[in-house]
Design an enzyme around this catalytic site. Structure first.
Site, short mmCIF file in Angstrom:
data_model
loop_
_atom_site.label_atom_id
_atom_site.label_comp_id
_atom_site.label_asym_id
_atom_site.label_seq_id
_atom_site.Cartn_x
_atom_site.Cartn_y
_atom_site.Cartn_z
N CYS A 85 -34.49 55.26 75.52
CA CYS A 85 -34.54 53.80 75.45
C CYS A 85 -35.74 53.37 74.61
CB CYS A 85 -34.63 53.22 76.86
SG CYS A 85 -34.91 51.45 76.87
N CYS A 121 -38.33 51.25 76.55
CA CYS A 121 -39.15 52.08 77.44
C CYS A 121 -40.27 52.73 76.64
CB CYS A 121 -38.31 53.18 78.10
SG CYS A 121 -37.40 52.65 79.56
N HIS A 137 -35.03 42.24 78.71
CA HIS A 137 -36.08 41.61 77.92
C HIS A 137 -35.83 40.12 77.84
CE1 HIS A 137 -32.86 42.91 75.19
NE2 HIS A 137 -33.12 41.82 74.48
P1 5GP Z 1 -30.95 41.23 72.26
O1 5GP Z 1 -30.02 41.04 71.10
O2 5GP Z 1 -30.66 42.52 73.00
O3 5GP Z 1 -31.07 40.05 73.18
O4 5GP Z 1 -32.39 41.37 71.62
C1 5GP Z 1 -32.88 42.57 71.13
C2 5GP Z 1 -34.03 42.22 70.21
O5 5GP Z 1 -34.79 43.39 70.03
C3 5GP Z 1 -33.59 41.75 68.84
O6 5GP Z 1 -34.11 40.44 68.61
C4 5GP Z 1 -34.18 42.79 67.89
O7 5GP Z 1 -34.68 42.21 66.71
C5 5GP Z 1 -35.27 43.43 68.72
N1 5GP Z 1 -35.51 44.82 68.43
C6 5GP Z 1 -34.58 45.80 68.29
N2 5GP Z 1 -35.17 46.98 68.06
C7 5GP Z 1 -36.52 46.75 68.06
C8 5GP Z 1 -37.65 47.61 67.88
O8 5GP Z 1 -37.56 48.81 67.66
N3 5GP Z 1 -38.88 47.01 67.95
C9 5GP Z 1 -39.02 45.67 68.21
N4 5GP Z 1 -40.29 45.19 68.24
N5 5GP Z 1 -37.97 44.84 68.37
C10 5GP Z 1 -36.73 45.38 68.31
ZN ZN Z 2 -35.72 51.23 78.98
#
Ligand code: 5GP
Ligand code: ZN
Length: 114
Positions: free
Chosen positions: A4, A7, A99
């Site tokens: 993950c 994580c 998140h």
């Molecule tokens: P979701 O679409 O799941 O609500 O949001 C996931 C968020 O995580 C997205 O806005 C994406 O840009 C961010 N994200 C994905 N991978 C990474 C990463 O490796 N590092 C960081 N800082 N953000 C990430």
């Molecule tokens: Zn996790």
């Protein structure tokens, strides 16, 4: 959770620019910001989504909501931010570790809510 990304970021296994952290919570910038301020507030323990919250892990969720006002203050966006949680792929959850998006500078994100 071995594989993950959040994580690993939250627990320092992958280095990141930590905006805030305490025993249970980590906050770092979103890699693909959708607003001038766009950070992610996550538990250090793995919870897959809001549906995975229960009495065994809700202490981490309490800690997140106690941390959010502190983070808003650190970022100088008190009383001027939006919190978003996507629960499930159908509404756009792409990372399966709970998140909360904290966004500010809302003019820049009228059309898109993560
Ligand atoms: P979701 O679409 O799941 O609500 O949001 C996931 C968020 O995580 C997205 O806005 C994406 O840009 C961010 N994200 C994905 N991978 C990474 C990463 O490796 N590092 C960081 N800082 N953000 C990430
Ligand atoms: Zn996790």
């Amino acid at each position: 959770m071995a594989d993950c990304i959040f994580c690993k970021l939250a627990n320092g296994e992958i280095p990141t620019n930590m905006i805030y952290q305490d025993e249970k919570v980590a906050c770092f910038a979103d890699v693909n910001p959708q607003a001038p301020v766009h950070v992610l507030v996550v538990p250090k323990c793995h919870i897959e989504s809001a549906d995975g919250i229960d009495e065994s892990n809700s202490d981490a969720v309490k800690a997140i909501f106690e941390a959010i006002p502190k983070i808003a203050k650190l970022l100088h966006v008190e009383n001027n931010y939006r919190l978003i949680n996507n629960c499930g792929e159908g509404v756009g959850q792409t990372v399966k570790h709970l998140h909360f998006h904290l966004l500010s500078g809302l003019d820049a994100m009228k059309e898109r809510l993560c």
